[in-house]
Scaffold this active site. Structure first.
Site, PDB file in Angstrom:
ATOM      1  N   GLY A   8       0.766  -1.100  -0.017  1.00  0.00           N
ATOM      2  CA  GLY A   8      -0.131  -0.044   0.030  1.00  0.00           C
ATOM      3  C   GLY A   8       0.887   1.383   0.009  1.00  0.00           C
ATOM      4  O   GLY A   8       0.715   2.348   0.587  1.00  0.00           O
ATOM      5  N   GLY A  11      -0.095   5.141  -1.207  1.00  0.00           N
ATOM      6  CA  GLY A  11      -1.163   5.956  -0.379  1.00  0.00           C
ATOM      7  C   GLY A  11      -0.509   7.089   0.455  1.00  0.00           C
ATOM      8  O   GLY A  11       0.626   7.504   0.020  1.00  0.00           O
ATOM      9  N   GLN A  12      -1.249   7.704   1.263  1.00  0.00           N
ATOM     10  CA  GLN A  12      -1.005   9.181   1.843  1.00  0.00           C
ATOM     11  C   GLN A  12       0.226   8.734   2.806  1.00  0.00           C
ATOM     12  O   GLN A  12       1.326   9.493   2.744  1.00  0.00           O
ATOM     13  CB  GLN A  12      -2.209   9.572   2.723  1.00  0.00           C
ATOM     14  CG  GLN A  12      -2.102  10.879   3.260  1.00  0.00           C
ATOM     15  CD  GLN A  12      -2.811  11.561   4.447  1.00  0.00           C
ATOM     16  OE1 GLN A  12      -3.465  10.652   5.005  1.00  0.00           O
ATOM     17  NE2 GLN A  12      -2.637  12.556   4.567  1.00  0.00           N
ATOM     18  N   ASP A  34       1.855  -1.909  -4.543  1.00  0.00           N
ATOM     19  CA  ASP A  34       0.543  -1.263  -4.430  1.00  0.00           C
ATOM     20  C   ASP A  34      -0.218  -2.019  -5.484  1.00  0.00           C
ATOM     21  O   ASP A  34       0.173  -2.447  -6.350  1.00  0.00           O
ATOM     22  CB  ASP A  34       0.659   0.172  -4.357  1.00  0.00           C
ATOM     23  CG  ASP A  34      -0.506   0.712  -3.786  1.00  0.00           C
ATOM     24  OD1 ASP A  34      -0.283   1.743  -2.895  1.00  0.00           O
ATOM     25  OD2 ASP A  34      -1.627   0.694  -4.461  1.00  0.00           O
ATOM     26  N   ILE A  35      -1.649  -1.745  -5.438  1.00  0.00           N
ATOM     27  CA  ILE A  35      -2.511  -2.007  -6.649  1.00  0.00           C
ATOM     28  C   ILE A  35      -2.476  -0.908  -7.817  1.00  0.00           C
ATOM     29  O   ILE A  35      -2.988  -1.351  -8.806  1.00  0.00           O
ATOM     30  CB  ILE A  35      -3.787  -2.388  -6.377  1.00  0.00           C
ATOM     31  CG1 ILE A  35      -4.348  -1.288  -5.756  1.00  0.00           C
ATOM     32  CG2 ILE A  35      -4.045  -3.782  -5.638  1.00  0.00           C
ATOM     33  CD1 ILE A  35      -6.046  -1.589  -5.068  1.00  0.00           C
ATOM     34  N   ASN A  51      -1.458  -7.219  -5.080  1.00  0.00           N
ATOM     35  CA  ASN A  51      -2.738  -7.257  -4.477  1.00  0.00           C
ATOM     36  C   ASN A  51      -2.632  -7.892  -3.096  1.00  0.00           C
ATOM     37  O   ASN A  51      -2.378  -9.134  -3.217  1.00  0.00           O
ATOM     38  CB  ASN A  51      -3.918  -7.634  -5.195  1.00  0.00           C
ATOM     39  CG  ASN A  51      -5.340  -7.606  -4.286  1.00  0.00           C
ATOM     40  OD1 ASN A  51      -5.299  -7.492  -3.451  1.00  0.00           O
ATOM     41  ND2 ASN A  51      -6.454  -7.644  -5.357  1.00  0.00           N
ATOM     42  N   ILE A  52      -2.717  -7.362  -1.903  1.00  0.00           N
ATOM     43  CA  ILE A  52      -2.584  -8.056  -0.705  1.00  0.00           C
ATOM     44  C   ILE A  52      -3.355  -9.266  -0.442  1.00  0.00           C
ATOM     45  O   ILE A  52      -3.281 -10.195   0.226  1.00  0.00           O
ATOM     46  CB  ILE A  52      -2.623  -7.213   0.767  1.00  0.00           C
ATOM     47  CG1 ILE A  52      -2.234  -7.771   1.819  1.00  0.00           C
ATOM     48  CG2 ILE A  52      -3.993  -6.407   0.526  1.00  0.00           C
ATOM     49  CD1 ILE A  52      -0.993  -8.275   1.947  1.00  0.00           C
ATOM     50  N   TYR A 141     -14.720   0.420   9.308  1.00  0.00           N
ATOM     51  CA  TYR A 141     -13.336   0.648   9.650  1.00  0.00           C
ATOM     52  C   TYR A 141     -12.759   0.487  11.125  1.00  0.00           C
ATOM     53  O   TYR A 141     -11.888  -0.265  11.234  1.00  0.00           O
ATOM     54  CB  TYR A 141     -13.196   2.088   9.069  1.00  0.00           C
ATOM     55  CG  TYR A 141     -11.586   2.583   9.190  1.00  0.00           C
ATOM     56  CD1 TYR A 141     -10.542   2.080   8.352  1.00  0.00           C
ATOM     57  CD2 TYR A 141     -11.475   3.690  10.036  1.00  0.00           C
ATOM     58  CE1 TYR A 141      -9.131   2.570   8.580  1.00  0.00           C
ATOM     59  CE2 TYR A 141      -9.911   4.117  10.167  1.00  0.00           C
ATOM     60  CZ  TYR A 141      -9.007   3.644   9.472  1.00  0.00           C
ATOM     61  OH  TYR A 141      -7.571   3.971   9.578  1.00  0.00           O
ATOM     62  N   LYS A 145     -10.392  -2.202  12.754  1.00  0.00           N
ATOM     63  CA  LYS A 145      -8.830  -2.002  13.367  1.00  0.00           C
ATOM     64  C   LYS A 145      -8.853  -2.585  14.823  1.00  0.00           C
ATOM     65  O   LYS A 145      -8.179  -2.828  15.106  1.00  0.00           O
ATOM     66  CB  LYS A 145      -8.856  -0.393  13.341  1.00  0.00           C
ATOM     67  CG  LYS A 145      -8.611   0.275  12.160  1.00  0.00           C
ATOM     68  CD  LYS A 145      -7.209   0.038  11.671  1.00  0.00           C
ATOM     69  CE  LYS A 145      -6.859   0.669  10.166  1.00  0.00           C
ATOM     70  NZ  LYS A 145      -5.506   0.169   9.680  1.00  0.00           N
TER      71      LYS A 145
HETATM   72  P1  NAD Z   1      -4.245   5.555   1.643  1.00  0.00           P
HETATM   73  O1  NAD Z   1      -5.642   5.096   1.316  1.00  0.00           O
HETATM   74  O2  NAD Z   1      -4.154   6.739   1.286  1.00  0.00           O
HETATM   75  O3  NAD Z   1      -3.415   4.184   1.162  1.00  0.00           O
HETATM   76  C1  NAD Z   1      -3.871   2.999   1.006  1.00  0.00           C
HETATM   77  C2  NAD Z   1      -3.079   2.286  -0.128  1.00  0.00           C
HETATM   78  O4  NAD Z   1      -3.433   1.062  -0.342  1.00  0.00           O
HETATM   79  C3  NAD Z   1      -3.379   2.990  -1.433  1.00  0.00           C
HETATM   80  O5  NAD Z   1      -2.293   3.421  -2.314  1.00  0.00           O
HETATM   81  C4  NAD Z   1      -4.458   1.982  -2.273  1.00  0.00           C
HETATM   82  O6  NAD Z   1      -3.810   1.831  -3.540  1.00  0.00           O
HETATM   83  C5  NAD Z   1      -3.489   0.445  -1.618  1.00  0.00           C
HETATM   84  N1  NAD Z   1      -4.488  -0.531  -1.598  1.00  0.00           N
HETATM   85  C6  NAD Z   1      -5.779  -0.653  -1.664  1.00  0.00           C
HETATM   86  N2  NAD Z   1      -6.045  -1.926  -1.813  1.00  0.00           N
HETATM   87  C7  NAD Z   1      -5.174  -2.652  -1.876  1.00  0.00           C
HETATM   88  C8  NAD Z   1      -4.918  -4.060  -1.918  1.00  0.00           C
HETATM   89  N3  NAD Z   1      -5.895  -4.890  -1.935  1.00  0.00           N
HETATM   90  N4  NAD Z   1      -3.514  -4.469  -2.051  1.00  0.00           N
HETATM   91  C9  NAD Z   1      -2.398  -3.683  -2.193  1.00  0.00           C
HETATM   92  N5  NAD Z   1      -2.692  -2.246  -1.928  1.00  0.00           N
HETATM   93  C10 NAD Z   1      -4.057  -1.932  -2.029  1.00  0.00           C
HETATM   94  O7  NAD Z   1      -4.432   5.208   3.049  1.00  0.00           O
HETATM   95  P2  NAD Z   1      -3.269   5.689   4.038  1.00  0.00           P
HETATM   96  O8  NAD Z   1      -3.787   7.053   4.490  1.00  0.00           O
HETATM   97  O9  NAD Z   1      -2.011   5.957   3.551  1.00  0.00           O
HETATM   98  O10 NAD Z   1      -3.218   4.847   5.492  1.00  0.00           O
HETATM   99  C11 NAD Z   1      -2.431   3.677   5.398  1.00  0.00           C
HETATM  100  C12 NAD Z   1      -2.688   3.112   6.580  1.00  0.00           C
HETATM  101  O11 NAD Z   1      -2.832   3.963   7.963  1.00  0.00           O
HETATM  102  C13 NAD Z   1      -4.049   2.312   6.638  1.00  0.00           C
HETATM  103  O12 NAD Z   1      -4.113   1.011   7.675  1.00  0.00           O
HETATM  104  C14 NAD Z   1      -4.916   3.389   7.507  1.00  0.00           C
HETATM  105  O13 NAD Z   1      -6.208   2.962   8.291  1.00  0.00           O
HETATM  106  C15 NAD Z   1      -4.008   3.905   8.769  1.00  0.00           C
HETATM  107  N6  NAD Z   1      -4.317   5.297   9.240  1.00  0.00           N
HETATM  108  C16 NAD Z   1      -4.139   6.441   8.271  1.00  0.00           C
HETATM  109  C17 NAD Z   1      -4.678   7.505   8.783  1.00  0.00           C
HETATM  110  C18 NAD Z   1      -4.436   8.945   7.872  1.00  0.00           C
HETATM  111  O14 NAD Z   1      -5.022   9.911   8.477  1.00  0.00           O
HETATM  112  N7  NAD Z   1      -4.125   8.856   6.759  1.00  0.00           N
HETATM  113  C19 NAD Z   1      -4.898   7.666  10.442  1.00  0.00           C
HETATM  114  C20 NAD Z   1      -5.193   6.589  10.902  1.00  0.00           C
HETATM  115  C21 NAD Z   1      -4.776   5.157  10.335  1.00  0.00           C
END
Ligand code: NAD
Length: 316
Positions: A8, A11-12, A34-35, A51-52, A141, A145
């Site tokens: 992943g 992502g952010q 990532d996907i 894909n996880i 969600y 968690k």
């Molecule tokens: P995000 O949605 O920005 O990124 C998630 C990434 O996972 C994406 O790039 C997506 O393409 C990839 N993804 C989706 N399905 C997939 C799959 N089947 N196989 C492989 N990759 C896949 O999320 P984020 O904000 O980067 O969050 C990352 C982690 O941190 C998550 O577990 C989230 O719950 C946790 N988190 C984030 C925040 C926040 O504010 N951003 C706060 C608390 C917890």
């Protein structure tokens, strides 16, 4: 030698954490997956589509590259998850189980998996939510968690899997856009302030929520993963905290630098999610166990966000 797998990574969090990990272990030692395809700097190092949920592909990567650490970031977040509870549950739980299972019997020595303040609910104390407290999450969600936290502790106790976790608050960074959480407004507002000079906020003005600047979140992750195993006493997930602010407080701080910026409030379904989360978090245990300290408060965060986004105005 460490060999790191980030799942992943686009992502952010992943797009910043992967680069930080490459800074520590070397570009070639950190495999991003990532996907979706990576952009910018992320594409400069090793990347594979993964894909996880495809267990065999995951195992193949672990074995071929003799992976020693996994950072599992793939998930569906709080607001997005409500549109499709079943898919959210499947990705968030199956993804974690796949990683924990392979970590039992492979070269993998450590796993990082982020939890969230979404594990808390309406019965949790609103102010300084304790490490151990009532948890009644009401989003799929948050439920995934909380179940994930229990699985992490279970795999540590039963199978000695060295899995470590943080309950992240809302995260704010300038390098990437958020992926569908309830705190997304705290990133969106900066882009709107600079580009359109007005923002319609999807939460009410006085909704107080725990937040953290991305640099602190990335550093917390590296420090927790680097800590001596004996110091990591919480094996579900650590409370971690930096600042709390409402949309109105964030607006006022941005307004100091951008006096022509205006805001309106139009709460949507995300308001109910936010209303059931705590206003602030007690992270005494993380500070005591592995010396966690945040660096960014509201003032520093806003200044840093604005100056960095201004440099990249052309991309907004
Ligand atoms: P995000 O949605 O920005 O990124 C998630 C990434 O996972 C994406 O790039 C997506 O393409 C990839 N993804 C989706 N399905 C997939 C799959 N089947 N196989 C492989 N990759 C896949 O999320 P984020 O904000 O980067 O969050 C990352 C982690 O941190 C998550 O577990 C989230 O719950 C946790 N988190 C984030 C925040 C926040 O504010 N951003 C706060 C608390 C917890």
């Amino acid at each position: 030698m460490e060999k790191v797998l980030v799942i992943g990574a686009c992502g952010q969090i992943g797009s910043e954490l992967t680069l930080a990990l490459r800074g520590v272990y070397g570009t070639d030692a950190v495999i991003a997956t990532d996907i979706n395809k990576p952009e910018d700097e992320l594409a400069e190092g090793p990347f594979f589509m993964l894909n996880i949920l495809q267990k065999k592909d995951l195992l193949q990567l672990i074995e071929k590259h003799e992976i020693t650490q996994i950072y599992l970031l793939a998930a569906i977040l709080s607001a997005k998850g409500e549109a499709n509870p079943r898919t959210t549950w499947e990705l968030n739980m199956e993804g974690l189980l796949n990683v924990l299972e392979y970590a039992r019997n492979s070269s993998v020595k450590k796993v990082f998996w982020p939890s969230s303040i979404a594990v808390f609910g309406s019965l949790t104390p609103k102010v300084a939510a304790p490490q151990d407290t009532i948890m009644n999450p009401d989003t799929v969600y948050g439920i995934s968690k909380l179940a994930g936290e229990r699985l992490c502790e279970y795999y540590f106790e039963k199978f000695k899997v060295d899995v470590r976790s943080l309950r992240f608050p809302g995260l704010i960074g300038y390098k990437s856009r958020p992926g569908g959480g309830t705190t997304d407004f705290a990133v969106d507002i900066f882009h709107k302030a600079l580009k359109e000079k007005t923002y319609e906020c999807f939460l009410a003005e006085n909704t107080l929520l725990p937040m953290m600047y991305m640099d602190d979140a990335v550093r917390a992750t590296l420090e927790l993963m680097d800590a001596d195993s004996k110091k990591v006493k919480v094996r579900s997930s650590y409370n971690i905290s930096a600042m709390s602010f409402s949309p109105a407080e964030l607006f006022r701080e941005i307004n100091r630098y951008r006096p022509d910026f205006t805001i309106t409030y139009k709460p949507d379904f995300r308001q109910k999610i936010a209303d059931n989360w705590p206003n602030s978090i007690d992270d005494t245990q993380a500070r005591k166990d592995w010396a966690w300290e945040h660096q960014y408060g509201l003032t520093d965060m806003v200044k840093t966000m604005l100056s960095n986004l201004e440099k990249n105005l052309i991309n907004l």
